[in-house]
Design a protein around this motif. Structure first.
Motif, mmCIF file in Angstrom:
data_model
loop_
_atom_site.group_PDB
_atom_site.id
_atom_site.type_symbol
_atom_site.label_atom_id
_atom_site.label_comp_id
_atom_site.label_asym_id
_atom_site.label_seq_id
_atom_site.Cartn_x
_atom_site.Cartn_y
_atom_site.Cartn_z
ATOM 1 N N LYS A 228 -0.467 17.239 8.523
ATOM 2 C CA LYS A 228 -0.305 17.787 7.210
ATOM 3 C C LYS A 228 -1.559 17.363 6.251
ATOM 4 O O LYS A 228 -1.990 17.911 5.501
ATOM 5 C CB LYS A 228 0.808 17.402 6.260
ATOM 6 N N MET A 229 -2.248 16.181 6.640
ATOM 7 C CA MET A 229 -3.533 15.676 5.830
ATOM 8 C C MET A 229 -4.714 16.399 6.417
ATOM 9 O O MET A 229 -4.721 16.644 7.691
ATOM 10 C CB MET A 229 -3.306 14.354 5.812
ATOM 11 N N PRO A 230 -5.829 16.143 5.579
ATOM 12 C CA PRO A 230 -6.841 16.408 6.073
ATOM 13 C C PRO A 230 -7.732 15.632 7.187
ATOM 14 O O PRO A 230 -7.334 14.569 6.961
ATOM 15 C CB PRO A 230 -7.958 16.476 4.687
ATOM 16 N N ASP B 60 3.138 11.405 3.903
ATOM 17 C CA ASP B 60 3.341 10.957 2.771
ATOM 18 C C ASP B 60 2.525 9.759 2.551
ATOM 19 O O ASP B 60 2.175 9.728 1.393
ATOM 20 C CB ASP B 60 4.754 10.925 2.109
ATOM 21 N N LYS B 61 2.227 8.932 3.473
ATOM 22 C CA LYS B 61 1.539 7.986 3.433
ATOM 23 C C LYS B 61 0.145 7.768 3.694
ATOM 24 O O LYS B 61 -0.437 6.705 3.873
ATOM 25 C CB LYS B 61 2.416 6.597 4.145
ATOM 26 N N VAL B 62 -0.523 8.865 4.322
ATOM 27 C CA VAL B 62 -1.736 9.065 4.620
ATOM 28 C C VAL B 62 -2.380 10.380 4.147
ATOM 29 O O VAL B 62 -2.031 11.458 4.020
ATOM 30 C CB VAL B 62 -1.752 9.422 6.221
ATOM 31 N N GLY B 63 -3.439 9.716 3.374
ATOM 32 C CA GLY B 63 -4.147 10.657 2.353
ATOM 33 C C GLY B 63 -5.245 11.447 3.172
ATOM 34 O O GLY B 63 -5.455 12.592 2.921
ATOM 35 N N ALA B 64 -5.651 10.961 4.177
ATOM 36 C CA ALA B 64 -6.712 11.676 5.143
ATOM 37 C C ALA B 64 -7.064 10.884 6.297
ATOM 38 O O ALA B 64 -6.823 9.598 6.345
ATOM 39 C CB ALA B 64 -7.925 11.800 4.324
ATOM 40 N N LEU B 65 -7.633 11.563 7.402
ATOM 41 C CA LEU B 65 -7.845 10.698 8.734
ATOM 42 C C LEU B 65 -9.105 11.097 9.226
ATOM 43 O O LEU B 65 -9.595 12.332 9.065
ATOM 44 C CB LEU B 65 -6.713 11.428 9.705
ATOM 45 N N LEU C 290 0.854 -1.265 -0.056
ATOM 46 C CA LEU C 290 -0.019 0.040 0.117
ATOM 47 C C LEU C 290 0.919 1.335 -0.090
ATOM 48 O O LEU C 290 1.959 1.340 0.700
ATOM 49 C CB LEU C 290 -1.016 0.139 1.228
ATOM 50 N N LYS C 291 0.657 2.111 -0.844
ATOM 51 C CA LYS C 291 1.415 3.421 -0.788
ATOM 52 C C LYS C 291 0.724 4.389 -0.074
ATOM 53 O O LYS C 291 1.474 5.218 0.524
ATOM 54 C CB LYS C 291 1.247 3.719 -2.483
ATOM 55 N N SER C 292 -0.425 4.389 -0.116
ATOM 56 C CA SER C 292 -1.111 5.258 0.887
ATOM 57 C C SER C 292 -2.655 4.832 1.453
ATOM 58 O O SER C 292 -3.010 3.920 0.778
ATOM 59 C CB SER C 292 -1.594 6.597 -0.038
ATOM 60 N N ILE C 293 -3.025 5.501 2.762
ATOM 61 C CA ILE C 293 -3.975 4.849 3.395
ATOM 62 C C ILE C 293 -5.116 6.150 3.774
ATOM 63 O O ILE C 293 -4.707 7.371 3.706
ATOM 64 C CB ILE C 293 -3.857 4.015 4.600
#
Length: 433
Positions: free
Chosen positions: A353-355, A246-251, A222-225
């Motif tokens: 840094k992520m939404p 860089d590996k987390v697109g959103a939380l 997995l590149k991003s979650i």
């Protein structure tokens, strides 16, 4: 006294016997015969009327009451009135009534379109043991692995099945998951039937639990979650997002605490860990876990749900292993994040840094924690929500949470299309970066 002298007529014998002329005959056998004749006549009359109704395509014949007749015995239209039929009609209706009027036929064909089977998530998941530097952890994979990944992490006293079964079986989430793959991560030793850790086992810290997620991403390529965490799991996902943005697109974090444990929390949880190690799941530990998840007086809102969670705490979790997880939770460190003031240079204690979708329930005991956490996040990347009439949002308000999560993903580019409920087969597509 003679009649012409103003006397009265006798009610006894004689030609003017008024009593005998206005009553039934005194002959018993004749009375029985008359009753039989009358019953047969009524039955024949009822059959004739039914034939007349059938011949008239179900239209009942018009009958005239005695008040509508004139003195000649004729009806206003000049026809002779038909014989009264109300007695036979009542008899026919009474005979047609069922013996048991409360026959349970109303709900025989009622079926749920989406039965909320809490245990079905176990059968629909592919269980994998992922090796890490701190031992193996159990990951349950739900969905097509070629689709975008949602990674979940549970709270204290729960595991992937007991924490997310009801929510991910909700109709809106089931439609949404047709376009995503969910990876349910279990904390070490928290799955059902897990063996008890030895006394000398050193349980990973929360920073080490967050670092284990790197092994999960590497194992499944997995590149991003998209992170989805509750309570302690939300804290672990926030740490992972800070270390690897860089590996987390959103939380999507529910009841997340960003600070270290206070003295009151530390004291209560220390007592709980001691009881869990020596006595198992005591009533005091059970009450604290219920308060931790639902807040005060959950029995007044949903007694069945409360009994289900109490049963899960008593049967599904190894108490000794839970004591180790709680001990790691009260020893958690501060996330050391802060909101960067507008126009200033980034500080050393940078924020996420992520939404982030920061959610809590209006009856949850963790509202203040989420408010503090929200104040340390970047306002342009953060949404804080307090959902009414619930303490545990996943179970008490799954519809509102599912809709908020869907709109959050749509706003971040993971879902596009008309703003309509996915339970009505709305199409969800993923953006390719």
């Amino acid at each position: 006294m003679p009649i012409n002298d103003g006397g009265y007529v006798s009610l006894g014998g004689g030609p003017n016997n008024v009593y005998n002329t206005t009553t039934e005959p005194q002959n018993g056998s004749q009375s029985v015969i008359e009753h039989v004749k009358r019953a047969i006549g009524q039955a024949i009359q009822s059959q004739d009327k039914q034939k007349l109704i059938d011949s008239n395509n179900g239209i009942q014949p018009y009958t005239i009451s005695s008040r509508d007749r004139d003195r000649t015995g004729k009806t206003p239209n000049g026809r002779m009135p038909s014989a009264p039929t109300h007695t036979a009609e009542e008899a026919r209706l009474l005979g047609a009534m069922p013996v048991d009027p409360m026959d349970d036929i109303e709900l025989r064909s009622v079926q749920l379109q989406y039965p909320n089977s809490r245990g079905s998530i176990v059968g629909s998941c592919d269980l994998r043991r992922v090796p890490t530097d701190k031992g193996d952890i159990l990951v349950a994979v739900q969905g097509d692995t070629t689709k975008p990944a949602i990674l979940t992490y549970h709270d204290l006293g729960l595991n992937y099945a007991t924490s997310f079964a009801g929510f991910f079986n909700y109709p809106t989430m089931r439609a949404l998951l047709d376009n995503f793959c969910v990876y349910h991560v279990n904390a070490p030793g928290q799955e059902e039937g897990a063996p008890t850790f030895p006394e000398d086992y050193v349980y990973p810290t929360f920073d080490e639990l967050a670092a284990q997620l790197l092994f999960v991403l590497s194992h499944f390529s997995l590149k991003s979650i998209i992170g989805f965490g509750v309570g302690a799991g939300a804290n672990i996902l926030a740490r992972f997002g800070l270390a690897h943005p860089d590996k987390v697109g959103a939380l999507c974090l529910i009841n997340c605490s960003s600070t270290a444990a206070g003295w009151i929390e530390w004291g209560y949880q220390l007592l709980n860990t001691r009881n869990l190690r020596t006595k198992g799941m005591t009533q005091g530990v059970l009450d604290y876990l219920m308060w931790h998840h639902f807040g005060r007086n959950p029995e007044e809102r949903n007694l069945d749900l409360v009994q289900l969670y109490k049963s899960n705490f008593e049967r599904s979790i190894n108490p000794f292993n839970l004591a180790m997880l709680i001990d790691a939770y009260i020893k958690r460190t501060d996330l050391n994040i802060a909101r960067t003031p507008s126009g200033s240079t980034p500080q050393t204690s940078a924020s996420l840094k992520m939404p982030v979708l920061n959610i809590t329930g209006a009856l949850s005991p963790h509202i203040d924690d989420t408010v503090t956490f929200n104040g340390r996040l970047e306002p342009e990347k953060t949404n804080w929500m307090k959902i009414s009439d619930c303490g545990l949002v996943l179970e008490e308000q799954p519809g509102k949470l599912a809709e908020a999560f869907r709109l959050f993903l749509q706003g971040e580019g993971y879902a596009v299309g008309a703003l309509q409920k996915l339970s009505r087969a709305a199409t969800v597509e993923s953006f390719t970066q």
